[in-house]
Design a protein around this motif. Structure first.
Motif, PDB file in Angstrom:
ATOM      1  N   SER A  46      17.319  -0.070  -6.481  1.00 51.75           N
ATOM      2  CA  SER A  46      17.511   0.984  -7.458  1.00 51.75           C
ATOM      3  C   SER A  46      16.151   1.417  -7.989  1.00 51.75           C
ATOM      4  N   ARG A  47      15.802   2.662  -7.732  1.00 52.84           N
ATOM      5  CA  ARG A  47      14.568   3.165  -8.340  1.00 52.84           C
ATOM      6  C   ARG A  47      14.886   3.625  -9.757  1.00 52.84           C
ATOM      7  N   ILE A  48      14.137   3.102 -10.708  1.00 50.19           N
ATOM      8  CA  ILE A  48      14.463   3.320 -12.114  1.00 50.19           C
ATOM      9  C   ILE A  48      13.441   4.214 -12.794  1.00 50.19           C
ATOM     10  N   LEU A  91      15.058  -3.973  -7.576  1.00 44.70           N
ATOM     11  CA  LEU A  91      14.674  -2.861  -8.445  1.00 44.70           C
ATOM     12  C   LEU A  91      13.280  -2.360  -8.086  1.00 44.70           C
ATOM     13  N   HIS A  92      13.083  -1.095  -8.359  1.00 50.29           N
ATOM     14  CA  HIS A  92      11.778  -0.463  -8.163  1.00 50.29           C
ATOM     15  C   HIS A  92      11.475   0.353  -9.413  1.00 50.29           C
ATOM     16  N   VAL A  93      10.454  -0.045 -10.135  1.00 51.44           N
ATOM     17  CA  VAL A  93      10.093   0.646 -11.366  1.00 51.44           C
ATOM     18  C   VAL A  93       8.653   1.138 -11.234  1.00 51.44           C
ATOM     19  N   PHE A  94       8.492   2.426 -11.149  1.00 55.65           N
ATOM     20  CA  PHE A  94       7.134   2.992 -11.090  1.00 55.65           C
ATOM     21  C   PHE A  94       6.927   3.760 -12.374  1.00 55.65           C
ATOM     22  N   ASN A  95       5.959   3.322 -13.178  1.00 56.83           N
ATOM     23  CA  ASN A  95       5.869   3.962 -14.481  1.00 56.83           C
ATOM     24  C   ASN A  95       4.572   4.718 -14.746  1.00 56.83           C
ATOM     25  N   GLY A  96       3.705   4.822 -13.754  1.00 57.50           N
ATOM     26  CA  GLY A  96       2.511   5.614 -14.017  1.00 57.50           C
ATOM     27  C   GLY A  96       1.431   5.399 -12.989  1.00 57.50           C
ATOM     28  N   SER A  97       0.316   6.071 -13.200  1.00 56.04           N
ATOM     29  CA  SER A  97      -0.754   6.120 -12.215  1.00 56.04           C
ATOM     30  C   SER A  97      -2.089   6.258 -12.932  1.00 56.04           C
ATOM     31  N   GLN A  98      -3.167   5.851 -12.236  1.00 55.48           N
ATOM     32  CA  GLN A  98      -4.537   6.113 -12.722  1.00 55.48           C
ATOM     33  C   GLN A  98      -4.720   5.714 -14.195  1.00 55.48           C
ATOM     34  N   ASN A  99      -4.468   4.446 -14.482  1.00 52.42           N
ATOM     35  CA  ASN A  99      -4.691   3.948 -15.839  1.00 52.42           C
ATOM     36  C   ASN A  99      -5.843   2.957 -15.819  1.00 52.42           C
ATOM     37  N   LEU A 159       3.445  -5.406  -6.288  1.00 52.31           N
ATOM     38  CA  LEU A 159       2.619  -4.358  -6.898  1.00 52.31           C
ATOM     39  C   LEU A 159       2.386  -3.314  -5.824  1.00 52.31           C
ATOM     40  N   GLU A 160       2.644  -2.048  -6.114  1.00 55.46           N
ATOM     41  CA  GLU A 160       2.379  -1.024  -5.100  1.00 55.46           C
ATOM     42  C   GLU A 160       1.202  -0.183  -5.546  1.00 55.46           C
ATOM     43  N   LEU A 161       0.183  -0.197  -4.710  1.00 54.61           N
ATOM     44  CA  LEU A 161      -1.089   0.418  -5.078  1.00 54.61           C
ATOM     45  C   LEU A 161      -1.541   1.406  -4.025  1.00 54.61           C
ATOM     46  N   GLY A 162      -2.057   2.519  -4.494  1.00 57.52           N
ATOM     47  CA  GLY A 162      -2.632   3.508  -3.596  1.00 57.52           C
ATOM     48  C   GLY A 162      -4.118   3.615  -3.831  1.00 57.52           C
ATOM     49  N   ARG A 163      -4.454   4.417  -4.816  1.00 59.68           N
ATOM     50  CA  ARG A 163      -5.878   4.729  -5.002  1.00 59.68           C
ATOM     51  C   ARG A 163      -6.728   3.497  -5.321  1.00 59.68           C
ATOM     52  N   TYR A 164      -6.132   2.499  -5.979  1.00 60.30           N
ATOM     53  CA  TYR A 164      -6.946   1.341  -6.335  1.00 60.30           C
ATOM     54  C   TYR A 164      -7.474   0.623  -5.087  1.00 60.30           C
ATOM     55  N   ALA A 223      -8.974   8.583  -1.749  1.00 56.16           N
ATOM     56  CA  ALA A 223      -7.541   8.759  -2.015  1.00 56.16           C
ATOM     57  C   ALA A 223      -7.265  10.165  -2.511  1.00 56.16           C
ATOM     58  N   TYR A 224      -6.098  10.690  -2.164  1.00 48.43           N
ATOM     59  CA  TYR A 224      -5.658  12.006  -2.623  1.00 48.43           C
ATOM     60  C   TYR A 224      -6.729  13.064  -2.390  1.00 48.43           C
ATOM     61  N   ALA A 225      -7.284  13.082  -1.205  1.00 52.44           N
ATOM     62  CA  ALA A 225      -8.322  14.057  -0.907  1.00 52.44           C
ATOM     63  C   ALA A 225      -7.811  15.042   0.142  1.00 52.44           C
ATOM     64  N   TYR A 244       0.839  -1.189   0.000  1.00 53.95           N
ATOM     65  CA  TYR A 244       0.000   0.000   0.000  1.00 53.95           C
ATOM     66  C   TYR A 244       0.882   1.250   0.000  1.00 53.95           C
ATOM     67  N   ALA A 245       0.628   2.142  -0.947  1.00 58.55           N
ATOM     68  CA  ALA A 245       1.342   3.428  -1.020  1.00 58.55           C
ATOM     69  C   ALA A 245       0.619   4.416  -0.108  1.00 58.55           C
ATOM     70  N   VAL A 246       1.240   4.700   1.027  1.00 57.44           N
ATOM     71  CA  VAL A 246       0.574   5.437   2.107  1.00 57.44           C
ATOM     72  C   VAL A 246       0.116   6.832   1.677  1.00 57.44           C
ATOM     73  N   LYS A 247       0.804   7.446   0.718  1.00 58.89           N
ATOM     74  CA  LYS A 247       0.428   8.824   0.384  1.00 58.89           C
ATOM     75  C   LYS A 247      -0.996   8.937  -0.165  1.00 58.89           C
ATOM     76  N   ALA A 248      -1.547   7.840  -0.682  1.00 58.08           N
ATOM     77  CA  ALA A 248      -2.921   7.893  -1.194  1.00 58.08           C
ATOM     78  C   ALA A 248      -3.903   8.269  -0.090  1.00 58.08           C
ATOM     79  N   ASN A 249      -3.704   7.704   1.098  1.00 57.02           N
ATOM     80  CA  ASN A 249      -4.523   8.076   2.257  1.00 57.02           C
ATOM     81  C   ASN A 249      -3.809   7.642   3.528  1.00 57.02           C
TER      82      ASN A 249
HETATM   83  C1  LIG Z   1       2.023   7.721  -5.629  1.00 55.72           C
HETATM   84  C2  LIG Z   1       2.760   6.488  -5.811  1.00 55.72           C
HETATM   85  C3  LIG Z   1       2.080   5.266  -5.855  1.00 55.72           C
HETATM   86  C4  LIG Z   1       0.591   5.142  -5.772  1.00 55.72           C
HETATM   87  O1  LIG Z   1      -0.055   5.567  -6.926  1.00 55.72           O
HETATM   88  P1  LIG Z   1      -1.623   5.281  -7.097  1.00 55.72           P
HETATM   89  O2  LIG Z   1      -1.994   5.946  -8.368  1.00 55.72           O
HETATM   90  O3  LIG Z   1      -2.308   5.880  -5.914  1.00 55.72           O
HETATM   91  O4  LIG Z   1      -1.806   3.817  -7.112  1.00 55.72           O
HETATM   92  C5  LIG Z   1       2.827   4.123  -5.980  1.00 55.72           C
HETATM   93  N1  LIG Z   1       4.177   4.174  -6.054  1.00 55.72           N
HETATM   94  C6  LIG Z   1       4.862   5.342  -6.020  1.00 55.72           C
HETATM   95  C7  LIG Z   1       6.340   5.328  -6.110  1.00 55.72           C
HETATM   96  C8  LIG Z   1       4.187   6.529  -5.902  1.00 55.72           C
HETATM   97  O5  LIG Z   1       4.868   7.669  -5.879  1.00 55.72           O
END
Ligand SMILES: *Cc1c(COP(=O)(O)O)cnc(C)c1O
Length: 419
Positions: A156-158, A202-210, A285-290, A389-391, A66-71
């Protein structure tokens, strides 16, 4: 009693006798219990259901973080920790919150550009995994580890050479403050080998809200391909492979809930195809808003109703200072209405077209424009759905010096008892 499962795009809450129901209560009942407005309610059972659905469909080998920044609401995070495999944090504040839960500190990872030395120290002392964003940060991590006499755990965050945007999968990366460009990673891994740090992966974060399963699947495939290319440079066997998230939720008219099956099928396929790469590796898998976005609502009370040059305005006691995203000012290029309803008149009875504005003295404080809604009057409530999330924490709460919104978490056990 007629029960309607959903009012699009509401996916988490039933409608009973034209009232939106949250954990068996109407918004009126909730407002009476809570005692004042505006408020956010986060429905623990809805979050639990979401995690269970994910678990039942994803390959068993996939970990969910869980990506804590979502809530970051503490009661929500604590309860969710009974259901996820780890937490991802992005500041010392989020890290302290995570350390205060039942999650094993080694299942916490810390990403974010600009981590300060005191933040790195706190993470290293607690054996938290650091997703390293640059060579300079790696050097500071090694220095702090040496001072503390603790070997830091690093990934390594990529910044990959592809990108998952709401508009599609794009090849060719861009310049960002996040992570190391994929072409810089071999040099980085060589530096990791020379330093007294523990390589995790490795840590690869390539996008959000798809909301497009094919695009998410393509990004996940590209992520595995990238890891295979980098594998010869690994200074030690990989232990964790964080493939990011990107799973979206429906917010706007025409948005459809994400179909998880093709994503799960693709992941199963990737785990087989790349078994040499991921054998014995935790794939995350790291998920926030989902996980939490659809389980929250924001409720305001109507203070005034008036007509200006032919348009009807509802003036409510909450707005962008609690919910910047619903006002359209958190990254939207063209303002679209969040799902906003009269929670006591969902489908039946008279309707009207309204504009809904908050109390702030700025034209930015809009919660809905030209919205078709069950007729509502001063004293009635309006509810903004998809608000988990993100409120509140992503909003300028101090702007205009109103009180923050009350936040209420309905825990999984007690709320189950009341439904
Ligand atoms: C914000 C963030 C997430 C969560 O994104 P969601 O769109 O809420 O799922 C996951 N990983 C990283 C690195 C982030 O910065």
């Amino acid at each position: 009693m007629s029960e309607k499962p959903r009012h699009p795009p509401v996916t988490q809450f039933p409608v009973r006798d034209d009232h939106l129901m949250i954990a068996g209560r109407t918004v009126h009942e909730l407002a009476d219990e809570i005692g004042s407005t505006p408020f956010f309610v986060y429905d623990g059972p809805a979050i639990a259901k979401r995690v269970n659905q994910l678990r039942s469909i994803l390959p068993e080998a996939i970990s969910i973080h869980y990506a804590v920044k979502a809530n970051p609401y503490p009661a929500l995070v604590k309860d969710l920790c009974n259901r996820v495999d780890g937490l991802d944090v992005a500041s010392a504040g989020e890290l302290r919150l995570a350390l205060n839960t039942s999650i094993d500190p080694t299942a916490i990872s810390f990403a974010g550009p600009g981590k300060q030395d005191h933040e790195l120290e706190l993470a290293i002392q607690n054996r938290v995994l650091l997703n390293v964003e640059s060579q300079g940060e790696l050097q500071r991590i090694a220095n702090i580890g040496e001072q503390l006499g603790i070997r830091p755990r690093v990934s390594s965050r990529i910044n990959p050479d592809f990108e998952l945007k709401s508009a599609g999968m794009k090849m060719g990366g861009r310049s960002t403050p996040f992570g190391l460009d994929s072409e810089q990673v071999p040099d980085f891994l060589a530096a990791v080998k020379d330093m007294d740090v523990e390589f995790s992966g490795l840590h690869v974060f390539n996008g959000s809200q798809n909301l497009h399963p094919d695009q998410i699947a393509a990004a996940q495939r590209a992520t595995f391909e990238l890891a295979v290319k980098l594998a010869p440079a690994f200074p030690a066997p990989m232990k964790t492979f964080n493939i990011g998230g990107g799973l979206g939720i429906p917010y706007f008219p025409g948005d459809k809930p994400l179909d998880l099956q093709p994503i799960a099928d693709n992941l199963s396929q990737l785990l087989i195809e790349y078994s040499d790469l991921v054998d014995g590796v935790e794939v995350i898998l790291e998920l926030g808003r989902y996980l939490v976005g659809e389980a929250g609502i924001y409720v305001c009370k109507i203070i005034d109703k008036k007509v200006s040059r032919g348009k009807t305005w509802l003036i409510v006691n909450g707005g962008m200072h609690h919910h910047l995203a619903a006002s359209g000012n958190l990254g939207q290029l063209i303002r679209k209405n969040y799902p906003v309803v009269n929670p006591d008149r969902i489908d039946r009875g008279p309707r009207e077209h309204v504009y809904i504005a908050g109390p702030l003295c700025t034209p930015l404080d809009i919660l809905a424009s030209n919205l078709d809604i069950g007729t509502a009057n001063p004293g009635d409530y309006i509810a903004v759905l998809q608000s988990g999330a993100y409120a509140q924490t992503a909003s300028p709460q101090a702007f205009l010096s109103h009180e923050p919104a009350i936040e209420v978490y309905l825990p999984t056990d007690s709320a189950e008892a009341t439904t």
